[in-house]
Enzyme design. Sequence first.
Site, PDB file in Angstrom:
ATOM      1  N   LEU A 119       0.816  -1.209   0.000  1.00  0.00           N
ATOM      2  CA  LEU A 119       0.000   0.000   0.000  1.00  0.00           C
ATOM      3  C   LEU A 119       0.852   1.263   0.000  1.00  0.00           C
ATOM      4  O   LEU A 119       0.419   2.310  -0.463  1.00  0.00           O
ATOM      5  CB  LEU A 119      -0.925   0.011   1.228  1.00  0.00           C
ATOM      6  CG  LEU A 119      -1.986  -1.091   1.300  1.00  0.00           C
ATOM      7  CD1 LEU A 119      -2.744  -0.999   2.613  1.00  0.00           C
ATOM      8  CD2 LEU A 119      -2.938  -1.005   0.128  1.00  0.00           C
ATOM      9  N   GLY A 120       2.056   1.171   0.543  1.00  0.00           N
ATOM     10  CA  GLY A 120       2.915   2.344   0.587  1.00  0.00           C
ATOM     11  C   GLY A 120       4.124   2.105   1.460  1.00  0.00           C
ATOM     12  O   GLY A 120       4.210   1.124   2.204  1.00  0.00           O
ATOM     13  N   GLY A 141       6.916   4.185   4.180  1.00  0.00           N
ATOM     14  CA  GLY A 141       7.103   5.364   4.988  1.00  0.00           C
ATOM     15  C   GLY A 141       8.394   5.289   5.763  1.00  0.00           C
ATOM     16  O   GLY A 141       9.213   4.375   5.568  1.00  0.00           O
ATOM     17  N   ALA A 142       8.585   6.262   6.669  1.00  0.00           N
ATOM     18  CA  ALA A 142       9.818   6.332   7.445  1.00  0.00           C
ATOM     19  C   ALA A 142       9.975   5.125   8.365  1.00  0.00           C
ATOM     20  O   ALA A 142      11.089   4.742   8.706  1.00  0.00           O
ATOM     21  CB  ALA A 142       9.847   7.621   8.258  1.00  0.00           C
ATOM     22  N   VAL A 180       3.909  -0.808   4.249  1.00  0.00           N
ATOM     23  CA  VAL A 180       2.540  -1.168   4.621  1.00  0.00           C
ATOM     24  C   VAL A 180       1.948  -2.050   3.531  1.00  0.00           C
ATOM     25  O   VAL A 180       2.080  -1.756   2.334  1.00  0.00           O
ATOM     26  CB  VAL A 180       1.671   0.094   4.808  1.00  0.00           C
ATOM     27  CG1 VAL A 180       0.270  -0.300   5.251  1.00  0.00           C
ATOM     28  CG2 VAL A 180       2.306   1.037   5.807  1.00  0.00           C
ATOM     29  N   LYS A 182       1.677  -3.010   8.836  1.00  0.00           N
ATOM     30  CA  LYS A 182       2.922  -2.244   8.713  1.00  0.00           C
ATOM     31  C   LYS A 182       4.078  -3.110   9.205  1.00  0.00           C
ATOM     32  O   LYS A 182       4.119  -3.512  10.365  1.00  0.00           O
ATOM     33  CB  LYS A 182       2.833  -0.948   9.517  1.00  0.00           C
ATOM     34  CG  LYS A 182       4.089  -0.071   9.398  1.00  0.00           C
ATOM     35  CD  LYS A 182       4.008   1.156  10.297  1.00  0.00           C
ATOM     36  CE  LYS A 182       2.992   2.156   9.823  1.00  0.00           C
ATOM     37  NZ  LYS A 182       3.406   2.848   8.596  1.00  0.00           N
ATOM     38  N   ASP A 233       5.657  14.121  12.998  1.00  0.00           N
ATOM     39  CA  ASP A 233       5.697  13.957  11.541  1.00  0.00           C
ATOM     40  C   ASP A 233       4.302  14.132  10.937  1.00  0.00           C
ATOM     41  O   ASP A 233       3.811  13.282  10.192  1.00  0.00           O
ATOM     42  CB  ASP A 233       6.268  12.586  11.177  1.00  0.00           C
ATOM     43  CG  ASP A 233       6.778  12.526   9.728  1.00  0.00           C
ATOM     44  OD1 ASP A 233       6.928  13.600   9.117  1.00  0.00           O
ATOM     45  OD2 ASP A 233       7.016  11.415   9.221  1.00  0.00           O
TER      46      ASP A 233
END
Length: 778
Positions: free
Chosen positions: A497-498, A500-501, A505, A520, A616
């Site tokens: 799905l994506g 990140g830092a 995910v 995640k 963030d």
Amino acid sequence: MAAFLIFFLFISTFCLATTTAQQNHPNISLGSSLTPTGNSSTWLSRSGLFAFGFYKQGNGYVVGIFLAGIPQRTLVWIANRDSPNFSSNVSLVLSGDDGRLVLRQTGKRDLPIANPSESISSASMLDSGNFVLYNSKRMVIWQSFDHPTNTLLPGQKLVANQDLISSASETDDSKGIFRLVMQGDGNLVQYPTGIPRVQDAYWTSGTSGSGPNITLNIEDDGHLFLINSSVNIIVNLTIGGYPSDKIINLMKIDVDGIFRLYSIHLDRGNQSIRWESTNNKCDPKGLCGLNGFCTVNDTEVYCKCLPGFDFVDQGNWRSGCERNFTAESCKTKGSDKFAIRHEHYTVWDRDSYDEFDTKTEEDCANACLQDCNCEVAFFKDQRCEKQKLPLRFGKRSTDSNVALVKVGILGSTDSNIALPKSSNKEVRKDILVSGILFFVFGILILSTAVIFVYRNQIWGYTKIPPNIYVKFVEDVAPRTFTFLELEQATNEFKEELGRGAFGTVYKGILPNSQKVVAVKRLERVLATEGEKEFQNEIIVIGKTHHRNLVRLLGYCLDGNRRLLVYEYMSNGSLADILFKQESHPCWDERIRIACDIARGILYLHEECETQIIHCDIKPQNILMDDNRCAKISDFGLSKLLNHDQTRTYTAVRGTRGYVAPEWHRKLPVTVKADVYSFGIVLLEIICCRKSVDWSTSEDQAILEEWAYDCYEAGEIHKLVGDEEVVDMRKLERMIKIAIWCIQDEPTLRPSMKKVLLMLEGTVEIPIPPSPTSFLSAV
């Protein structure tokens, strides 16, 4: 065998404790009596902490059990709740004539306070808060712990088919309008009072089918849990661990229909909420009575009436609402005596007698005007539903549903009124006949549907297989998963799905419930932490619940493989809809999204148990649910602060373009760092563009600089372009809020509570200085 030994030890310990309690607590002998006034109004426990007797309330007295050893008394059990208040000319007697505990009133029959199966020989008020009655063999024949009213004390339990009922008001302890039921099927459910219907439940533990004899229990440290007859915990509502020295932790269903865990300090008498079944005060159904709907302004809840209605009791806005005009019968011809007024964004209990598809809201309103039986219609997604009054369980919502309310037209000057299209008072005979036939047919269909729904829903709980999770409960601690379970749920981490830092995910589907989740897989973050530290952070996340925060459902801790399971957000991130031309939200939706984000950050800063600085805040970390409600993600992985710690010094965190200036100046970082990031995001929401965009001209590339230049020059219309029509006053207000949020000096930035009040238009916004004025002065 082990379970049997545990159960045996539990029972043995309980019996020993009971025997000891009976021996150590003062005896109340036959013939003892109490009166509301004077020195003999209560029977105290040995320590003086609890008292049984008369409790002053309003102009009368209540018989009950209360915390007497604290400055602010707290009632925990109430006798005779159908009519609890008594005058001062009564007495409470442990009768020696017939061994009964009764209330004696002049000229009236004795009123029993307890009904044991045999004669009473003595009584005791125990230090646990339990009032007990004994027979001649010193055996307990009745105890208040077996008959809870609205409160559970440590050691007390709510057994199958028992309930707790709220009080009518803060000054009236007769039975109120909400109940918490420990059902025989193992499900703990909250309903409005009356005959419980499955569809009326507004909170549930999700434990239906977990077996009979499930009980709700509370321990000294505030551990609130459901347990079965084998002493196996079914679910933890709270994990406990709250202080218990000079503190009593108790559970109570409050007047507003929410049940909460309280900690009461015995020295000061003050109390604090440790946990509550919901943080949305409009969730309890029926809070505002008939024809009224619940709405929340900041954290305060209040009720409003439908258009054309006033409160039944002006001094009590929970009393429900009634028409402020005279309703005429169907014998009165002509629809020109009525008009339609619109109430947007509300949801109600549906009980329509006619439904049909229609293209416009106006067509739906006209259909209701032409139907003398229609008193309100609902329009949503080109579907019109006609309904009769009264309406129940109304509350404000982000749902696009519109209530079209028929009101008397005389004397009305409201611009939100839809008048009938035609003033023709004569109805053609063929239309009238068709209408009658259609109405009769509708009644038959409705009757059949009611019978069908009733037969299917009344047994709804018993048909659920025991091994199926009914739903995830928001307020239950996150559950643990094995790595294999999550690997199977994500099809070996196939659909990303994506990134990140904190990690990547993946989309997953839990096999038991078929619930879609986001998994995640943590990569860099927390890698050096041990299992205990990791689980401590999970506990903090699990206690953090708000409608504008992405909910943590569970986690996996398998060696160095650490994963978090979140609710799935079907509409992606705010960045997905903000930075794509084809999906830009309309102006009103932008304001709503900004308020959603502000509420989530406010909760992290001021309202959750452990204060959290997110560090963030950016559009990629703000996710959108099915209704495009904004929810903040990744909050649990940021720096956590203790109650007595308000600032931290640490390495720069966050994303370039959203990071507050103090990160780079070795200044203490406070919650104002999140306020700065929110200000940048607010500008992005207003302008539907990224904060840094070098594809534009140099003077527009840095959004915050361009926004202030436009504001100072009186050219804020440039920020939204000419293709969109917006309210310039609202636009100016939003720009001023954003500029205050991005001030270089942290102390100049408002708190998130102040930001939310400004967004909602309830406070004035002063003219902001240049965001970099602090730098100029240094």
